[in-house]
Design a protein around this motif. Structure first.
Motif, short mmCIF file in Angstrom:
data_model
loop_
_atom_site.label_atom_id
_atom_site.label_comp_id
_atom_site.label_asym_id
_atom_site.label_seq_id
_atom_site.Cartn_x
_atom_site.Cartn_y
_atom_site.Cartn_z
N LEU A 34 15.64 -9.60 11.54
CA LEU A 34 14.42 -8.96 11.99
C LEU A 34 13.93 -8.02 10.89
CD1 LEU A 34 15.46 -8.14 15.65
CD2 LEU A 34 14.31 -10.18 14.77
N TRP A 35 12.65 -8.14 10.55
CA TRP A 35 12.07 -7.38 9.45
C TRP A 35 10.84 -6.62 9.95
CZ3 TRP A 35 13.70 -7.34 4.26
CH2 TRP A 35 14.78 -8.19 3.98
N VAL A 36 10.67 -5.39 9.44
CA VAL A 36 9.52 -4.57 9.82
C VAL A 36 8.88 -3.95 8.59
CG1 VAL A 36 10.51 -4.02 12.08
CG2 VAL A 36 10.89 -2.46 10.15
N ALA A 37 7.59 -3.65 8.72
CA ALA A 37 6.89 -2.78 7.79
C ALA A 37 6.56 -1.51 8.56
CB ALA A 37 5.62 -3.44 7.27
N GLU A 38 6.80 -0.37 7.93
CA GLU A 38 6.63 0.91 8.61
C GLU A 38 5.74 1.85 7.80
OE1 GLU A 38 10.84 1.62 10.90
OE2 GLU A 38 10.88 1.65 8.69
N VAL A 39 5.06 2.72 8.52
CA VAL A 39 4.30 3.83 7.93
C VAL A 39 4.69 5.09 8.69
CG1 VAL A 39 2.02 4.82 7.54
CG2 VAL A 39 2.37 2.35 7.26
N ASP A 40 5.26 6.04 7.98
CA ASP A 40 5.72 7.29 8.61
C ASP A 40 6.62 7.03 9.81
OD1 ASP A 40 4.25 8.82 6.78
OD2 ASP A 40 2.45 8.75 8.02
N PRO B 167 0.84 -1.21 0.00
CA PRO B 167 0.00 0.00 0.00
C PRO B 167 0.88 1.26 0.00
CG PRO B 167 -0.70 -1.56 1.69
CD PRO B 167 0.60 -2.06 1.17
N GLU B 168 0.34 2.32 -0.50
CA GLU B 168 1.09 3.57 -0.55
C GLU B 168 1.53 3.99 0.85
OE1 GLU B 168 0.53 8.20 -2.13
OE2 GLU B 168 -1.02 6.67 -2.49
N GLY B 169 2.79 4.38 0.96
CA GLY B 169 3.33 4.86 2.22
C GLY B 169 3.90 3.79 3.12
N VAL B 170 3.83 2.51 2.70
CA VAL B 170 4.36 1.40 3.52
C VAL B 170 5.71 0.97 2.97
CG1 VAL B 170 3.97 -0.94 4.37
CG2 VAL B 170 2.03 0.61 4.06
N THR B 171 6.69 0.83 3.84
CA THR B 171 8.00 0.33 3.45
C THR B 171 8.33 -0.91 4.28
OG1 THR B 171 9.12 1.76 5.07
CG2 THR B 171 8.86 2.62 2.84
N VAL B 172 9.09 -1.83 3.68
CA VAL B 172 9.54 -3.05 4.36
C VAL B 172 11.06 -3.08 4.35
CG1 VAL B 172 9.64 -5.58 4.19
CG2 VAL B 172 7.48 -4.40 3.82
N ARG B 173 11.65 -3.34 5.50
CA ARG B 173 13.11 -3.38 5.58
C ARG B 173 13.55 -4.23 6.76
NH1 ARG B 173 15.63 0.50 9.21
NH2 ARG B 173 14.05 1.60 10.44
N GLN B 174 14.82 -4.60 6.73
CA GLN B 174 15.43 -5.32 7.83
C GLN B 174 16.00 -4.32 8.83
OE1 GLN B 174 18.43 -8.10 6.54
NE2 GLN B 174 19.00 -8.70 8.61
N GLN C 61 6.61 4.54 11.83
CA GLN C 61 6.00 3.72 12.87
C GLN C 61 5.95 2.27 12.41
OE1 GLN C 61 1.76 4.08 13.33
NE2 GLN C 61 1.77 3.38 15.45
N VAL C 62 6.37 1.35 13.28
CA VAL C 62 6.31 -0.08 12.97
C VAL C 62 4.85 -0.54 13.03
CG1 VAL C 62 7.06 -2.39 13.62
CG2 VAL C 62 8.62 -0.46 13.90
N VAL C 63 4.35 -1.06 11.90
CA VAL C 63 2.96 -1.52 11.86
C VAL C 63 2.86 -3.03 11.68
CG1 VAL C 63 2.18 0.70 10.98
CG2 VAL C 63 2.74 -1.13 9.36
N SER C 64 3.97 -3.67 11.27
CA SER C 64 4.00 -5.12 11.14
C SER C 64 5.45 -5.56 11.29
CB SER C 64 3.45 -5.57 9.77
OG SER C 64 3.38 -6.98 9.69
N ALA C 65 5.67 -6.77 11.79
CA ALA C 65 7.04 -7.20 12.05
C ALA C 65 7.10 -8.72 12.14
CB ALA C 65 7.57 -6.58 13.35
N GLY C 66 8.30 -9.24 11.93
CA GLY C 66 8.53 -10.67 12.08
C GLY C 66 10.01 -10.96 11.90
N ARG C 67 10.40 -12.15 12.25
CA ARG C 67 11.82 -12.51 12.12
C ARG C 67 12.00 -13.72 11.21
NH1 ARG C 67 10.23 -14.47 17.23
NH2 ARG C 67 10.93 -16.59 17.72
N LEU C 68 13.20 -13.85 10.70
CA LEU C 68 13.60 -14.98 9.87
C LEU C 68 14.75 -15.69 10.56
CD1 LEU C 68 13.44 -16.50 7.05
CD2 LEU C 68 15.39 -15.05 6.41
#
Length: 270
Positions: free
Chosen positions: A180-186, A129-136, A188-195
């Motif tokens: 460790l991976w997160v999805a962020e909006v502005d 979705p617009e504005g969401v980024t995923v990163r480690q 703020q961490v909105v989703s997360a999980g680990r591998l």
């Protein structure tokens, strides 16, 4: 083995992902009969095994009861251990195990589905979705923000959350087998999980998947899982496994992973 054969996937899971493969960051491990008893930073104990047979003899309610008593004797002698998890699997032959655990003060938690399948099934591109980024994330402040969000979503006990955080941070400082991976909006961490790529196996685990309620249903968790699956493939892993709640199980099923068994943790607290 194909990724569509549940029996073969379960056999690989049992052979590659139980006992030593489950406790890479333990401070110490002790064998008690067929059991492996691990102790971690933060006062946590953990019991794993492939079978409850003792000296090649099939498990009985009496022998299982004796194992449970031996486990408690071991951990009661370690006052620094505050909580112990006995990880059960639904397909194990374990006569009388539930009764022995409950009778000794263990309490069953919610059962989860053990999902297994080819990493490539999860690794496709997912439009965010617009504005969401995923990163480690790697820096301690970023990691603590991620863990705080997960504790909030999972409604964890504050003491349990602190112990879990210190255990995970210790692992990050001392080992390189965790992402460790997160999805962020502005920001703020909105989703997360680990591998967790599992050394010496074909598997990597995806764990701790949590998404804030107001951001669910937008494909964010699926994108986060895809990023972790692509990383697992870069690590040379063929299969993904996950202990999944009823929130994440349908997402993994739609991608082609299969439920091969169930797992129920039983917890004992000092």
């Amino acid at each position: 083995m194909t990724s569509t054969d549940p029996a073969a996937l379960l056999a690989a899971y049992d052979a590659q992902l139980r006992r030593e493969a489950e406790v890479p960051s333990a401070l110490s491990c002790t064998e008690v009969g067929p059991l492996l008893l691990a102790t971690y930073v933060g006062g946590r104990g953990f019991i794993t095994y492939r079978t409850l047979e003792v000296d090649g003899r099939p498990a009985t309610a009496e022998s299982v009861h004796d194992l449970v008593e031996a486990v408690l004797e071991h951990y009661r002698a370690q006052p620094e251990v505050l909580k112990v998890e006995w990880k059960t699997r639904g397909h194990d032959r374990a006569p009388g195990l539930h009764e022995a655990l409950v009778g000794s003060g263990f309490e069953p938690e919610e059962a989860e589905s053990v999902m297994v399948g080819d990493a490539a099934l999860l690794a496709g591109d997912v439009e965010l979705p617009e504005g969401v980024t995923v990163r480690q994330v790697r820096e301690e402040t970023e990691v603590r923000a991620m863990l705080a969000m997960q504790a909030e979503v999972f409604e964890e006990d504050p003491d349990d959350a602190r112990a879990h955080d210190e255990e995970l941070l210790h692992r990050l400082r001392t080992r390189d087998d965790l992402e460790l991976w997160v999805a962020e909006v502005d920001g703020q961490v909105v989703s997360a999980g680990r591998l967790e790529p599992v050394e010496g196996t074909e598997f990597a685990g995806v764990w701790g998947g949590a998404t804030r309620p107001e951001f669910r249903g937008r494909g964010i968790y699926r994108a986060l899982t895809a990023a972790r699956a692509r990383s697992a493939i870069r690590h040379g892993k063929r299969f993904i496994h996950s202990d999944s709640t009823e929130f994440s199980r349908p997402i993994l099923e739609r991608s082609g992973l299969l439920k091969v068994t169930t797992t129920t943790p039983y917890l004992w607290k000092r």
